[in-house]
Design a protein around this motif. Structure first.
Motif, short mmCIF file in Angstrom:
data_model
loop_
_atom_site.label_atom_id
_atom_site.label_comp_id
_atom_site.label_asym_id
_atom_site.label_seq_id
_atom_site.Cartn_x
_atom_site.Cartn_y
_atom_site.Cartn_z
N VAL A 250 -3.51 5.40 6.96
CA VAL A 250 -2.93 4.39 6.06
C VAL A 250 -4.03 3.54 5.45
O VAL A 250 -4.04 3.26 4.24
CB VAL A 250 -1.94 3.52 6.85
N SER A 251 -4.95 3.18 6.29
CA SER A 251 -6.05 2.34 5.81
C SER A 251 -6.85 3.07 4.73
O SER A 251 -7.22 2.48 3.69
CB SER A 251 -6.95 1.97 6.99
N GLY A 252 -7.10 4.35 4.95
CA GLY A 252 -7.81 5.13 3.94
C GLY A 252 -7.05 5.17 2.63
O GLY A 252 -7.65 5.02 1.54
N ASP A 253 -5.74 5.33 2.74
CA ASP A 253 -4.93 5.36 1.52
C ASP A 253 -5.04 4.06 0.75
O ASP A 253 -5.19 4.05 -0.48
CB ASP A 253 -3.46 5.61 1.88
N TYR A 254 -4.98 2.99 1.49
CA TYR A 254 -5.05 1.71 0.80
C TYR A 254 -6.40 1.48 0.14
O TYR A 254 -6.49 0.85 -0.92
CB TYR A 254 -4.75 0.56 1.78
N GLU A 255 -7.41 1.99 0.76
CA GLU A 255 -8.73 1.83 0.12
C GLU A 255 -8.80 2.61 -1.17
O GLU A 255 -9.32 2.11 -2.20
CB GLU A 255 -9.81 2.31 1.10
N ALA A 256 -8.27 3.82 -1.16
CA ALA A 256 -8.21 4.61 -2.40
C ALA A 256 -7.42 3.87 -3.46
O ALA A 256 -7.79 3.82 -4.65
CB ALA A 256 -7.59 5.97 -2.13
N LEU A 257 -6.33 3.27 -3.04
CA LEU A 257 -5.50 2.50 -3.95
C LEU A 257 -6.26 1.34 -4.57
O LEU A 257 -6.14 1.05 -5.77
CB LEU A 257 -4.26 1.99 -3.20
N THR A 258 -7.04 0.68 -3.73
CA THR A 258 -7.85 -0.43 -4.24
C THR A 258 -8.77 0.03 -5.36
O THR A 258 -8.86 -0.61 -6.42
CB THR A 258 -8.70 -1.04 -3.12
N THR B 122 4.48 -1.82 -10.45
CA THR B 122 5.67 -2.15 -9.66
C THR B 122 5.36 -1.85 -8.19
O THR B 122 5.09 -0.72 -7.83
CB THR B 122 6.87 -1.31 -10.13
N VAL B 123 5.41 -2.90 -7.45
CA VAL B 123 4.99 -2.79 -6.04
C VAL B 123 6.21 -2.78 -5.14
O VAL B 123 7.13 -3.58 -5.32
CB VAL B 123 4.10 -3.99 -5.68
N LEU B 124 6.21 -1.87 -4.20
CA LEU B 124 7.27 -1.85 -3.19
C LEU B 124 6.88 -2.84 -2.10
O LEU B 124 5.88 -2.66 -1.41
CB LEU B 124 7.42 -0.45 -2.60
N LEU B 125 7.71 -3.87 -1.98
CA LEU B 125 7.37 -4.89 -0.99
C LEU B 125 7.91 -4.54 0.38
O LEU B 125 7.51 -5.13 1.37
CB LEU B 125 7.94 -6.25 -1.41
N ALA C 129 8.48 -5.49 -6.86
CA ALA C 129 8.00 -6.59 -7.69
C ALA C 129 7.06 -6.02 -8.72
O ALA C 129 6.21 -5.18 -8.42
CB ALA C 129 7.28 -7.62 -6.83
N LYS C 130 7.20 -6.52 -9.94
CA LYS C 130 6.30 -6.09 -10.99
C LYS C 130 5.15 -7.08 -11.04
O LYS C 130 5.34 -8.27 -11.24
CB LYS C 130 7.05 -6.12 -12.33
N CYS C 131 3.94 -6.55 -10.90
CA CYS C 131 2.80 -7.45 -10.92
C CYS C 131 1.68 -6.85 -11.74
O CYS C 131 1.67 -5.68 -12.06
CB CYS C 131 2.25 -7.72 -9.52
N SER C 132 0.71 -7.68 -12.01
CA SER C 132 -0.50 -7.20 -12.66
C SER C 132 -1.35 -6.49 -11.60
O SER C 132 -1.08 -6.57 -10.41
CB SER C 132 -1.27 -8.37 -13.23
N ALA C 133 -2.40 -5.86 -12.09
CA ALA C 133 -3.26 -5.10 -11.19
C ALA C 133 -3.90 -6.04 -10.15
O ALA C 133 -4.02 -5.71 -8.97
CB ALA C 133 -4.32 -4.36 -11.98
N LYS C 134 -4.28 -7.18 -10.61
CA LYS C 134 -4.93 -8.10 -9.68
C LYS C 134 -3.98 -8.59 -8.61
O LYS C 134 -4.33 -8.69 -7.43
CB LYS C 134 -5.53 -9.28 -10.45
N GLN C 135 -2.78 -8.91 -9.04
CA GLN C 135 -1.80 -9.34 -8.02
C GLN C 135 -1.52 -8.23 -7.03
O GLN C 135 -1.39 -8.46 -5.83
CB GLN C 135 -0.51 -9.78 -8.71
N ALA C 136 -1.43 -7.04 -7.59
CA ALA C 136 -1.23 -5.88 -6.71
C ALA C 136 -2.40 -5.77 -5.74
O ALA C 136 -2.22 -5.45 -4.56
CB ALA C 136 -1.09 -4.61 -7.53
N GLN C 137 -3.57 -6.01 -6.24
CA GLN C 137 -4.75 -5.98 -5.39
C GLN C 137 -4.61 -6.97 -4.24
O GLN C 137 -4.91 -6.67 -3.08
CB GLN C 137 -5.98 -6.30 -6.23
N ILE D 150 -1.91 -8.07 -2.93
CA ILE D 150 -0.92 -7.56 -1.97
C ILE D 150 -1.53 -6.47 -1.09
O ILE D 150 -1.31 -6.42 0.14
CB ILE D 150 0.33 -7.04 -2.72
N VAL D 151 -2.30 -5.63 -1.74
CA VAL D 151 -2.92 -4.55 -0.96
C VAL D 151 -3.87 -5.13 0.10
O VAL D 151 -3.89 -4.67 1.25
CB VAL D 151 -3.68 -3.59 -1.90
N ASP D 152 -4.62 -6.16 -0.28
CA ASP D 152 -5.51 -6.78 0.70
C ASP D 152 -4.72 -7.33 1.88
O ASP D 152 -5.11 -7.16 3.05
CB ASP D 152 -6.30 -7.92 0.05
#
Lengths: 128, 496
Positions: free
Chosen positions: B39-47, B82-85, B91-99, B101-103
């Motif tokens: 999961v952690s690897g996936d999130y890093e790729a997402l970042t 669009t981020v799945l919370l 929630a629809k967010c900008s890339a930075k906001q998504a970032q 959330i990912v953090d």
């Protein structure tokens, strides 16, 4: 002889009861575990909603439809859901405790009956 | 024994199961950790993706069209995500906001990973312990069960009463202080001579109380020391003392383990009040043919002493002399007997007596060893002391040797003077005593040794000395064997 028969009957009944209790307990346990995962998830949702501001649009997936929601409303909804989940967990816990107690009692009765039964058997064998 | 064997088997079985359960948990932890790592690897790729995505307004991509086909298309609105919370919330967010959330999620994943790793470590340790336990109970490993039967302090002579543990709410000491304080206040109020006198009285009382407490503490310490000795018996090897007194305790060889001199000081330098000389031969090792090889220890009470190796499987206890002096004031010094008896050797009252010990052959003439520190039976020796005590002893002996053998010089080394001196020593001893008086003034031997220390350093033994040593001890053991009496028993007899 009659005594022995009735004893065995009660014995069997009790055994059945204890087994029923056990299944009940395991069901409650699994339900409680599900609730716990939900609790964790909703906590995350709440925190992430707090990270957003009002400019974002929040949707809720109801079936195949994404329904628009107000951010504040969404926050409130999630909070309520959290409370509900906590309450459910507590309820399940209390139920579990009660069932444990009852099953303990039944088990004790069972063991004592067992002993009596064995004594009776021994007596009967002696007599015969 | 059958029962023991049976319990052993059960024990082993139980331990095996325990270990298996622990291993299961460890495996479970491992799998979970792997999941979280993925999961952690996936999130890093997402970042990474989130950072590069808003670079362009739109991208040309091949859009997956059903499960089997792709179709060329464009990726638009690159900043709207669009981020799945969770729990069906989006929630629809900008890339930075998504970032952001990912953090936040990454933090959570990290926490989970840490917890899991902790648990895994914990259980791995448990597995290790279970394994050890298994090997122990199966009698395979190098583990040895050491048991010590502890008596009920019947050997320890305690003067006075034991200290009673006070209940937590009672504070007797404070009471005394408090009284004093109160009285002080009273005195201040009165401010008269009588008042001051009263203060003095209470002070005296306080001092008395302090003395009493000190005594009790000493007793307690001694008890602790005695019990400590029991514990330390196993670990302790020959040790040299602290600076003040030459008190140390050496543990007997255990189960064939060779002892190495260690310099740990065992306990405080308090003179033993109770000299319980009940040191029987240490009931050392006993290998029980049990599930485990077992060593049985018995605690032996022994006053702190330095063991000096006399090279004949005998240990001389340094402070024994002191005690013997204390006990036998009126006894004639048996330095005159050239202590042929084994036990008499240990009746040491003068420095010369020590010297006498370090002689090997008594075929009419005692031939001393060249160097006391060098001895044949080193492996049996407990003490390869280079401490002050033994050095002082050594010095003493050398000085005695020198003082008594002025005329008889050998050409090879200093050590050989010692060879000749004992012959003169016994002759001169009686005369020495006569010269003094009939009474013996007991002194701590150390003061006499101290001045000698400054005079000369010990000379290194030469090869000749070593040869002498080799020759001498060979001859001595046969003589010793028939007269072998436990030296402690001997000492006791002497005391009587």
């Amino acid at each position: 002889m009659v005594y022995i028969r009735t004893a065995s009957q009660t014995f069997n009944c009790l055994v059945g009861l204890v087994r029923a209790f056990k299944t009940h307990v395991s069901k409650s346990m699994s339900a409680r575990q599900k609730l716990e995962t939900q609790l964790a998830e909703n906590n995350i949702v709440k925190e992430e909603l707090d990270l957003l501001n009002s400019s974002n649009i929040v949707y809720k997936l109801i079936g195949p439809v994404l329904v628009k929601q107000d951010v504040d409303e969404a926050k409130a909804t999630v909070a309520k859901r959290l409370e509900y989940i906590n309450g459910e967990i507590q309820r399940y816990e209390s139920v579990l405790k009660e069932m444990e107690k009852k099953s303990e009692q039944h088990r004790e009765v069972l063991t004592s009956l067992q002993q009596e039964f064995q004594k009776a058997q021994g007596l009967a064998a002696g007599k015969v | 024994m059958a029962e023991k064997g049976q319990t052993n088997v059960e024990h082993v079985g139980g331990v095996v199961r325990l270990r298996e359960q622990h291993e299961k948990v460890v495996k479970d932890c491992e799998s979970r950790m792997q999941h979280w790592r993925k999961v952690s690897g996936d999130y890093e790729a997402l970042t990474d993706r989130l950072q590069t995505l808003p670079d362009q307004l739109s991208y040309d991509i091949m859009v997956p069209f059903g499960p089997l086909a792709f179709m060329p298309g464009k990726l638009v609105h690159t900043n709207e995500i669009t981020v799945l919370l969770g729990d069906n919330w989006f929630a629809k967010c900008s890339a930075k906001q998504a970032q952001k959330i990912v953090d936040h999620r990454m933090k959570y994943v990290k926490n989970e990973l840490d917890d899991l790793s902790k648990t895994m470590k914990n259980f791995e340790a448990r597995v290790g312990f279970a394994k050890d336990l298994e090997t122990i109970s199966a009698n395979k490993g190098d583990y040895v069960d050491i048991r010590e039967e502890v008596g009920n302090d019947d050997a320890a002579l305690t003067k006075g009463k034991q200290r009673i543990a006070h209940k937590p709410n009672s504070k007797p000491k404070l009471d005394v202080v408090w009284d004093l304080k109160e009285e002080d206040e009273e005195d201040e109020g009165e401010s008269g001579d009588g008042g001051s006198r009263k203060g003095v009285m209470t002070e005296e009382e306080l001092w008395a109380r302090l003395d009493e407490l000190e005594k009790l503490e000493e007793l307690q310490d001694e008890q602790d020391r005695l019990s400590d000795n029991a514990d330390m018996n196993g670990e302790d090897t020959s040790s040299s003392s602290s600076e003040e007194e030459k008190e140390a305790e050496a543990a007997p060889p255990v189960n064939g383990l060779s002892l190495k001199p260690s310099w740990s000081s065992v306990s405080d330098s308090k003179a033993p009040l109770s000299t319980d000389r009940k040191k029987d031969e240490d009931d050392d090792e006993e290998e029980e043919d049990n599930c485990l090889p077992t060593i049985f220890f018995s605690h032996t009470v022994e006053p702190k002493k330095v063991r000096i190796n006399t090279g004949k499987n005998t240990m001389l206890k340094f402070s024994e002399r002191k005690e013997q002096k204390e006990h036998s004031k009126r006894k004639k010094k048996n330095g005159h007997n050239n202590g042929h008896c084994h036990h008499e050797l240990h009746k040491i009252t003068t420095p010369a007596d020590i010297y006498r010990l370090f002689v090997d052959v008594k075929n009419g003439e005692p031939i001393p060893r060249k160097s006391i520190l060098k001895s044949r039976s080193r492996e049996n020796s407990v003490c390869s002391d280079t401490s002050e005590s033994s050095a002082a002893d050594f010095e003493e002996r050398r000085m005695i040797g020198r003082s008594f053998s002025h005329d008889e010089h050998s050409d090879t080394s200093d050590g050989i003077t010692e060879e000749d001196s004992p012959t003169t020593v016994p002759l001169q001893l009686p005369s020495r005593y006569e010269a003094f008086s009939g009474t013996v003034i007991e002194k701590d031997p150390m003061p006499s040794a101290v001045p000698h220390l400054t005079i000369s350093p010990p000379a290194l033994p030469t090869i000749l000395e070593r040869k002498q040593e080799e020759v001498a001890p060979d001859v001595s053991p046969p003589q010793q064997l028939p007269k072998r009496v436990s030296k402690f028993k001997a000492a006791r007899l002497q005391q009587k």
